[in-house]
Design a protein around this motif. Structure first.
Motif, PDB file in Angstrom:
ATOM      1  N   PHE A 453      22.684   0.582  41.356  1.00 42.23           N
ATOM      2  CA  PHE A 453      21.374   1.175  41.057  1.00 42.23           C
ATOM      3  C   PHE A 453      20.884   1.836  42.337  1.00 42.23           C
ATOM      4  O   PHE A 453      20.797   1.187  43.386  1.00 42.23           O
ATOM      5  N   ARG A 454      20.587   3.133  42.261  1.00 40.91           N
ATOM      6  CA  ARG A 454      20.223   3.895  43.454  1.00 40.91           C
ATOM      7  C   ARG A 454      18.884   4.583  43.267  1.00 40.91           C
ATOM      8  O   ARG A 454      18.420   4.790  42.140  1.00 40.91           O
ATOM      9  N   THR A 468      11.106  -3.118  40.711  1.00 41.78           N
ATOM     10  CA  THR A 468      11.902  -4.286  40.304  1.00 41.78           C
ATOM     11  C   THR A 468      12.024  -4.351  38.788  1.00 41.78           C
ATOM     12  O   THR A 468      13.095  -4.664  38.256  1.00 41.78           O
ATOM     13  N   GLU A 471      14.701  -1.806  37.724  1.00 44.63           N
ATOM     14  CA  GLU A 471      16.066  -2.202  38.076  1.00 44.63           C
ATOM     15  C   GLU A 471      16.551  -3.358  37.202  1.00 44.63           C
ATOM     16  O   GLU A 471      17.680  -3.343  36.696  1.00 44.63           O
ATOM     17  N   ASP A 472      15.710  -4.369  37.005  1.00 47.36           N
ATOM     18  CA  ASP A 472      16.107  -5.509  36.180  1.00 47.36           C
ATOM     19  C   ASP A 472      16.388  -5.084  34.741  1.00 47.36           C
ATOM     20  O   ASP A 472      17.346  -5.559  34.109  1.00 47.36           O
ATOM     21  N   ASN A 475      19.751  -3.194  34.427  1.00 47.04           N
ATOM     22  CA  ASN A 475      20.894  -4.114  34.400  1.00 47.04           C
ATOM     23  C   ASN A 475      21.027  -4.802  33.049  1.00 47.04           C
ATOM     24  O   ASN A 475      22.133  -4.966  32.529  1.00 47.04           O
ATOM     25  N   THR A 493      20.840   6.216  38.735  1.00 49.73           N
ATOM     26  CA  THR A 493      19.975   6.702  39.808  1.00 49.73           C
ATOM     27  C   THR A 493      18.573   6.982  39.265  1.00 49.73           C
ATOM     28  O   THR A 493      18.425   7.684  38.252  1.00 49.73           O
ATOM     29  N   THR A 513      11.963   1.763  30.230  1.00 50.88           N
ATOM     30  CA  THR A 513      13.289   1.940  30.840  1.00 50.88           C
ATOM     31  C   THR A 513      14.428   1.979  29.818  1.00 50.88           C
ATOM     32  O   THR A 513      15.298   2.859  29.907  1.00 50.88           O
TER      33      THR A 513
END
Length: 609
Positions: A453-454, A468, A471-472, A475, A493, A513
């Motif tokens: 993850f960028r 956060t 990103e979580d 995933n 990204t 997301t």
């Protein structure tokens, strides 16, 4: 006192747990000799293990032998619990491979011996059950040298074989011993040519056995105790041990989790030391290859006997107070190297129960002891998915759920666990105002060598809690894929961000997301890939044609066989979905002589959308 971490491995029913019990009893570590048949052995602590008469989890016990403190690790013998065996091998100084004098060298025995050799674990072979009808000696020793190791050295021989009065006689150093040792020693070669020097041969035997170059063979019976004294002497003389050392930085690995008296993680320490109230850093890589690092303070550290102490390098530590510590985690200075050291399961099943909450709690507890079952959300509401090695493991999970958690679970037929891979590059963007979410998110997906993850947007452009949350959720969404399989080797990204203070909350980013990421994945497309096995077959030369024909019928791609001494060695690639069926047919094709070893061989594309 020097330390020796000793593993006991065997094909199921060879008498491994009985031998463990005998070693503990003869050393005075236990007051009563337990029996597998009676279900009261020390290391089979689970009721299920006692009833089935098999070992399911690795267990650790300790005893003192001469100037050694031996940590004895009893491992499962059934192939469905191979991960337990493999994770134990990484913490061993030496091993005892148990064979039955009646059944002899079995297929899984050969797999275990290969595994021990490849791991570089010095090994003693103990031929058990010499008191049973049908027990063999000379032809079995030839089988051991032909099928397991040409470096097998018999240190005793049985008398009154196959009777209740069976006993053993020690063998003196002779030309046969000198000949085997001469393969790795000029001094032993001189003794072979110029005349036997017993003292020199004993020194060479000790040195070569401790390096795993030769493998001592001892006959005996765990039930009657015959040959155990010689085995105890060989453990001290012929296996390497380590001096306890507290210097250096902490380095260790967790190989078991226990819940007998509260939760404790069991770890072997390689360097440094560990005591109560020490801060510990530990790490693992998840199934997608992402490094996960944690740290915390150990509220309790005990030795194998349950005594609170500072555990030195070479020792086994039972660690409490670190709920995030899992099997396979690397402790301390090498935490960043924490990768999977053992084969991952490639089958999975959907599990359901009347009480989804109790099912989740039960499976989570079992996954704590074996994280490779990898509990995750299923396709239907309230269902869960777990990974498996085989049918016996499924039966054990079902029985433990019923007995330990009062959950009657239903399992779907196992299926091969596929993955998805991103086929191209895709971009998704949803801005504030397009939905009810007070957030703007842009994500780009593209293939990569590992999951990552960028950030392309500036880190300060978004509060840390919102970042956060994105990103979580990325995933978590990747674990479900477009077609229900986890997406591997994908770089995501973050390209665009936006929020409105004080209206925006983390939930806006968590809810938005998946929509953005799915949009990007649909644009990129994903390929569904099935797992492959790299297999090696060792079969009698006369069965080669039938084996090759059956292998190709199961979509295998064999390489050119190697022939020699009446044996054919075949390397091939085989879809995991066909492996079990081929394994089932192999004994019939080879008269029970075929041996198959397999390891994960990557993935092959099935289809894409």
């Amino acid at each position: 006192m020097r330390m020796l971490n000793l593993g006991v491995v065997a094909h199921v029913d060879a008498g491994k747990t009985s031998l463990t019990e005998r070693l503990l009893f003869d050393s005075g570590a236990i007051e009563r000799l337990g029996s597998v048949d009676d279900g009261d052995t020390t290391t089979d602590g689970m009721d299920l293990e006692r009833r089935r008469g098999i070992t399911i989890r690795s267990a650790v016990a300790a005893f003192t032998l001469a100037d050694r403190r031996v940590h004895l690790i009893d491992t499962p013998g059934h192939t469905d619990f191979v991960a337990e065996v493999e994770r134990a091998l990484g913490v061993l100084d030496g091993a005892i491979l148990v064979l039955s004098a009646v059944e002899g060298v079995q297929a899984h025995t050969r797999v275990l011996m290969r595994t021990l050799k490849s791991a570089g674990v010095p090994t003693i072979l103990f031929v058990n059950k010499i008191d049973r009808v049908g027990a063999r000696h000379r032809d079995l020793l030839q089988d051991i040298r032909r099928k397991l190791t040409p470096g097998a050295i018999a240190l005793n021989r049985p008398v009154d074989l196959g009777t209740k009065s069976a006993d053993v006689v020690d063998l003196d150093p002779d030309l046969e011993l000198a000949e085997v040792l001469a393969e790795h020693s000029d001094a032993a070669l001189e003794s072979y040519v110029d005349g036997i020097d017993p003292a020199l041969l004993r020194r060479e035997l000790q040195a070569q056995a401790r390096r795993g170059l030769v493998h001592p063979v001892l006959f005996g019976s765990a039930v009657t105790g015959v040959g155990i004294a010689a085995l105890r002497k060989a453990i001290v003389d012929l296996l390497p041990s380590v001096d306890p050392d507290t210097s250096g930085e902490l380095d260790g690995v967790v190989f078991a989790v226990e819940h007998d008296k509260g939760r404790s993680a069991v770890a072997r320490l390689f360097t440094g030391s560990l005591a109560t109230r020490d801060r510990v850093t530990f790490a693992r890589r998840d199934r997608s290859g992402v490094l996960v690092t944690e740290s915390g303070v150990a509220t309790g550290v005990r030795d194998v006997d349950g005594e609170q102490a500072r555990i030195p390098a070479g020792g086994i530590a039972r660690i409490t107070g670190l709920p995030g510590l899992r099997v396979g985690d690397r402790l301390g200075v090498h935490a960043a190297d924490g990768r999977h050291r053992f084969r991952l399961p490639t089958m999975e099943t959907v599990v359901t129960a009347e009480s989804p909450a109790r099912l989740f709690d039960g499976l989570s507890r079992l996954a704590d002891q074996d994280p490779l079952i990898d509990v995750r959300r299923g396709p239907r509401h309230g269902s869960l998915v777990v990974s498996l090695y085989g049918e016996v493991q499924r039966e054990v999970i079902a029985a433990r759920l019923a007995e330990e958690f009062d959950v009657t679970a239903e399992f779907s037929p196992p299926r091969v666990a596929c993955v998805e891979r991103v086929a191209g590059t895709g971009h998704g963007l949803i801005s504030m105002g397009e939905t009810v979410h007070w957030a703007t998110i842009g994500l780009r997906v593209e293939p990569g060598e590992a999951a990552a993850f960028r950030l392309e947007a500036e880190r300060g452009s978004l509060p840390a809690a919102f970042l956060t949350a994105i990103e979580d959720t990325v995933n978590a969404t990747l674990q479900e894929g477009l077609h229900g399989w986890p997406i591997q080797d994908c770089v995501v990204t973050l390209t665009h961000t936006g929020y409105c203070s004080p209206v925006s909350v983390a939930a806006d980013f968590r809810d938005l997301t998946p929509l953005v990421l799915t949009k990007a994945l649909r644009q990129a497309g994903t390929v569904v890939c099935e797992p492959l096995e790299e297999i090696e077959l060792e079969v009698p030369e006369e069965s080669l044609t039938m084996v090759l024909s059956t292998l190709t019928k199961h979509d295998g791609l064999p390489r050119t066989p190697l022939l020699g001494n009446g044996t054919a060695v075949i390397e091939a690639v085989l879809p995991t979905a066909r492996l079990r069926e081929f394994q089932r047919l192999l004994p019939g094709l080879t008269g029970g002589e075929g041996v198959l070893t397999a390891h994960f061989g990557g993935y092959k594309a099935l289809w894409n959308q």
